[in-house]
Design a protein around this motif. Structure first.
Motif, mmCIF file in Angstrom:
data_model
loop_
_atom_site.group_PDB
_atom_site.id
_atom_site.type_symbol
_atom_site.label_atom_id
_atom_site.label_comp_id
_atom_site.label_asym_id
_atom_site.label_seq_id
_atom_site.Cartn_x
_atom_site.Cartn_y
_atom_site.Cartn_z
ATOM 1 N N ALA A 177 23.854 43.059 34.912
ATOM 2 C CA ALA A 177 24.676 44.150 35.449
ATOM 3 C C ALA A 177 25.549 44.757 34.365
ATOM 4 C CB ALA A 177 25.535 43.639 36.601
ATOM 5 N N LYS A 178 26.153 43.930 33.531
ATOM 6 C CA LYS A 178 26.996 44.439 32.449
ATOM 7 C C LYS A 178 26.174 45.252 31.448
ATOM 8 C CE LYS A 178 30.572 40.855 32.647
ATOM 9 N NZ LYS A 178 31.184 39.683 31.952
ATOM 10 N N ALA A 179 24.968 44.781 31.164
ATOM 11 C CA ALA A 179 24.096 45.509 30.235
ATOM 12 C C ALA A 179 23.684 46.858 30.820
ATOM 13 C CB ALA A 179 22.856 44.680 29.907
ATOM 14 N N LEU A 180 23.389 46.895 32.111
ATOM 15 C CA LEU A 180 23.013 48.150 32.762
ATOM 16 C C LEU A 180 24.194 49.119 32.791
ATOM 17 C CD1 LEU A 180 20.909 46.777 35.753
ATOM 18 C CD2 LEU A 180 20.059 47.769 33.618
ATOM 19 N N CYS A 181 25.372 48.606 33.056
ATOM 20 C CA CYS A 181 26.565 49.465 33.066
ATOM 21 C C CYS A 181 26.805 50.055 31.681
ATOM 22 C CB CYS A 181 27.777 48.661 33.523
ATOM 23 S SG CYS A 181 27.757 48.250 35.292
ATOM 24 N N ALA A 182 26.638 49.232 30.650
ATOM 25 C CA ALA A 182 26.814 49.729 29.285
ATOM 26 C C ALA A 182 25.776 50.800 28.967
ATOM 27 C CB ALA A 182 26.711 48.568 28.293
ATOM 28 N N GLU A 183 24.548 50.588 29.394
ATOM 29 C CA GLU A 183 23.480 51.555 29.145
ATOM 30 C C GLU A 183 23.764 52.874 29.850
ATOM 31 O OE1 GLU A 183 20.203 53.084 27.452
ATOM 32 O OE2 GLU A 183 20.893 51.035 27.085
ATOM 33 N N MET A 184 24.353 52.821 31.038
ATOM 34 C CA MET A 184 24.670 54.027 31.803
ATOM 35 C C MET A 184 25.989 54.661 31.388
ATOM 36 S SD MET A 184 23.479 53.074 35.723
ATOM 37 C CE MET A 184 24.610 51.705 35.899
ATOM 38 N N GLY A 185 26.749 53.971 30.531
ATOM 39 C CA GLY A 185 28.064 54.460 30.176
ATOM 40 C C GLY A 185 29.026 54.378 31.345
ATOM 41 N N ALA A 186 28.837 53.376 32.196
ATOM 42 C CA ALA A 186 29.651 53.243 33.401
ATOM 43 C C ALA A 186 30.748 52.205 33.214
ATOM 44 C CB ALA A 186 28.769 52.848 34.584
ATOM 45 N N ASP A 187 31.881 52.462 33.809
ATOM 46 C CA ASP A 187 32.994 51.523 33.849
ATOM 47 C C ASP A 187 32.827 50.703 35.123
ATOM 48 O OD1 ASP A 187 35.349 50.146 33.764
ATOM 49 O OD2 ASP A 187 36.635 51.853 34.242
ATOM 50 N N CYS A 188 32.421 49.432 34.982
ATOM 51 C CA CYS A 188 32.086 48.613 36.140
ATOM 52 C C CYS A 188 33.070 47.470 36.338
ATOM 53 C CB CYS A 188 30.677 48.032 35.998
ATOM 54 S SG CYS A 188 29.366 49.279 36.057
ATOM 55 N N THR A 189 33.431 47.231 37.566
ATOM 56 C CA THR A 189 34.220 46.067 37.942
ATOM 57 C C THR A 189 33.403 45.250 38.941
ATOM 58 O OG1 THR A 189 35.301 47.333 39.713
ATOM 59 C CG2 THR A 189 36.435 47.216 37.584
ATOM 60 N N PHE A 190 33.696 43.959 39.027
ATOM 61 C CA PHE A 190 32.923 43.055 39.877
ATOM 62 C C PHE A 190 33.810 42.441 40.955
ATOM 63 C CE2 PHE A 190 30.571 43.446 36.017
ATOM 64 C CZ PHE A 190 29.230 43.277 36.348
ATOM 65 N N VAL A 191 33.235 42.283 42.144
ATOM 66 C CA VAL A 191 33.915 41.578 43.227
ATOM 67 C C VAL A 191 32.926 40.599 43.850
ATOM 68 C CG1 VAL A 191 35.505 43.473 43.742
ATOM 69 C CG2 VAL A 191 33.316 43.347 44.946
ATOM 70 N N THR A 192 33.440 39.499 44.392
ATOM 71 C CA THR A 192 32.575 38.530 45.064
ATOM 72 C C THR A 192 32.607 38.749 46.569
ATOM 73 O OG1 THR A 192 34.378 36.901 45.140
ATOM 74 C CG2 THR A 192 32.844 36.774 43.279
ATOM 75 N N GLN A 193 31.505 38.391 47.201
ATOM 76 C CA GLN A 193 31.361 38.588 48.640
ATOM 77 C C GLN A 193 30.407 37.529 49.168
ATOM 78 O OE1 GLN A 193 32.569 41.024 50.983
ATOM 79 N NE2 GLN A 193 31.562 39.604 52.380
ATOM 80 N N ASP A 194 30.755 36.867 50.274
ATOM 81 C CA ASP A 194 29.842 35.876 50.833
ATOM 82 C C ASP A 194 28.518 36.548 51.194
ATOM 83 O OD1 ASP A 194 29.661 36.256 54.031
ATOM 84 O OD2 ASP A 194 31.671 36.775 53.335
ATOM 85 N N TRP A 195 27.446 35.772 51.078
ATOM 86 C CA TRP A 195 26.102 36.329 51.203
ATOM 87 C C TRP A 195 25.848 36.981 52.559
ATOM 88 C CZ3 TRP A 195 22.592 37.957 48.046
ATOM 89 C CH2 TRP A 195 21.290 38.200 48.510
ATOM 90 N N GLN A 196 26.274 36.317 53.628
ATOM 91 C CA GLN A 196 25.997 36.842 54.961
ATOM 92 C C GLN A 196 26.639 38.214 55.180
ATOM 93 O OE1 GLN A 196 26.679 33.709 54.294
ATOM 94 N NE2 GLN A 196 24.989 32.537 55.175
ATOM 95 N N GLY A 197 27.736 38.487 54.505
ATOM 96 C CA GLY A 197 28.427 39.760 54.707
ATOM 97 C C GLY A 197 28.228 40.769 53.603
ATOM 98 N N ILE A 198 27.298 40.509 52.683
ATOM 99 C CA ILE A 198 27.218 41.342 51.486
ATOM 100 C C ILE A 198 26.658 42.738 51.773
ATOM 101 C CG2 ILE A 198 24.902 40.695 50.611
ATOM 102 C CD1 ILE A 198 26.393 40.292 47.843
#
Length: 260
Positions: free
Chosen positions: A58-79
Motif C-alpha cells: 500500500a505504501k509503495a502504491l501510494c508513493a507511485e500515485m503521489g498520494a498522501d496516505c494514512t492507515f486505520v485499522t478495522q475489525d474484519w467483519q466490519g471492514i
C-alpha cells in the motif's frame, strides 16, 4: 534595469502558473483501511505501527500515485461497512476478489494469490484434507472469509467453528480444542514458524475453487469509484515493472506471491 525587470516578470509569471496548476491538481489524500491482525500481510508491530506485506505494498502504491496516505485499522467483519460509510477510501487487507464481495465494492486487479490449506496438531491422525477425511471433526476458520464460506459449503459433515481473528483458531488448535484449521497457506506457514505454531503441522493444500475462493486478493474501493481503481491498477503495474514489488515480495517470501 529593463533586463532585470523582465526577468522578475517572467519569474512572477512562472510562480503564478505553478500556483494555478497546484490549485487545479491538489495532492491526492487517501485513508487506507486494514485489519491489522493477519500476519504476515497486516499486523501491529511491537511499537504499535502497522507492518506486513499489505502495508508495504500500500505504501509503495501510494508513493507511485503521489498520494498522501494514512492507515486505520478495522475489525474484519466490519471492514466493508466501514468503507461504504466513508471511514476510509480503500481496503488493503488481503480481501479476496469474489462475486459476493463485488456486489458491495469495486476491486483493482489482484496484487497477490495464495492457496488454501489445512493445519493440524503434530499428533493428529487425520490423513487428508478432503471433506470425507474431516467427517465428524472440528474445523476452525476465520469468520466472514472465503475460507469460512468454502468450509461451510464443502465440509458439511464437519463441525465448523468460526473466529473473529486467526489468533482464535490458532489458540484452540494449539490447546487441542480443534482437530484442524483452514486458511491461506502463507498465513498458516507463517504461524507454524513461530514458537506458538510448533504444536502443529501443515496437513495439505486444497485446490482453489474460483467460485468460492475468488481470483486473488485485490484492493477494494467504494462502488463506482472507477478513477481510484484505475489509479491503483496503474500503480500496481508500475511497481511490478520497476522492481518495487519484487523487493517487497522478497522481504517476506522466497517465491513470487503474485502467482502463487
Amino acid at each position: 534595469m529593463r533586463i532585470l525587470r523582465d526577468i522578475c516578470l517572467v519569474a512572477a509569471a512562472i510562480a503564478a502558473l505553478t500556483s494555478a496548476v497546484s490549485a487545479a491538481t491538489p495532492e491526492l489524500k487517501l485513508t487506507i483501511g486494514t485489519e491489522g491482525a493477519y500476519p504476515p500481510f497486516n499486523s501491529v508491530g511491537p511499537d504499535g505501527s502497522l507492518v506486513g506485506f499489505d502495508i508495504d505494498i500500500a505504501k509503495a502504491l501510494c508513493a507511485e500515485m503521489g498520494a498522501d496516505c494514512t492507515f486505520v485499522t478495522q475489525d474484519w467483519q466490519g471492514i466493508i461497512p466501514a468503507l461504504q460509510s466513508g471511514r476510509f477510501d480503500a481496503i488493503v487487507s488481503s480481501m479476496a476478489i469474489t462475486d459476493e464481495h463485488k456486489k458491495k465494492v469495486d476491486f483493482t486487479h489482484a496484487y497477490y494469490r495464495t492457496t488454501p490449506a489445512i493445519v493440524v496438531r503434530k499428533d493428529s491422525t487425520l490423513a487428508g484434507v478432503a471433506p470425507e477425511d474431516m467427517t465428524g471433526r472440528t474445523l476452525g476458520v476465520r469468520g466472514s472469509t472465503i475460507h469460512s464460506r468454502y468450509a461451510r459449503a464443502k465440509y458439511k459433515q464437519s463441525d465448523i467453528r468460526t473466529y473473529p481473528t486467526i489468533a482464535g483458531y490458532e489458540h484452540d488448535l494449539a490447546e487441542g480444542q480443534l482437530d484442524a484449521a483452514m486458511d491461506g497457506r502463507i498465513v498458516l506457514d507463517t504461524w507454524l514458524k513461530t514458537d506458538a505454531g510448533q504444536c502443529c503441522r501443515l496437513l495439505g493444500m486444497i485446490k482453489p475453487d474460483p467460485g468460492l475462493h475468488g481470483q486473488g486478493a485485490g484492493i477494494a474501493v467504494r462502488k463506482g469509484d472507477t478513477d481510484l481503481v484505475n489509479r491503483f491498477n496503474a500503480a500496481i503495474a508500475a511497481i511490478r515493472t520497476n522492481g518495487t514489488y519484487k523487493r517487497i515480495n522478497d522481504k517476506y517470501f522466497d517465491f513470487d506471491i503474485y502467482g502463487d
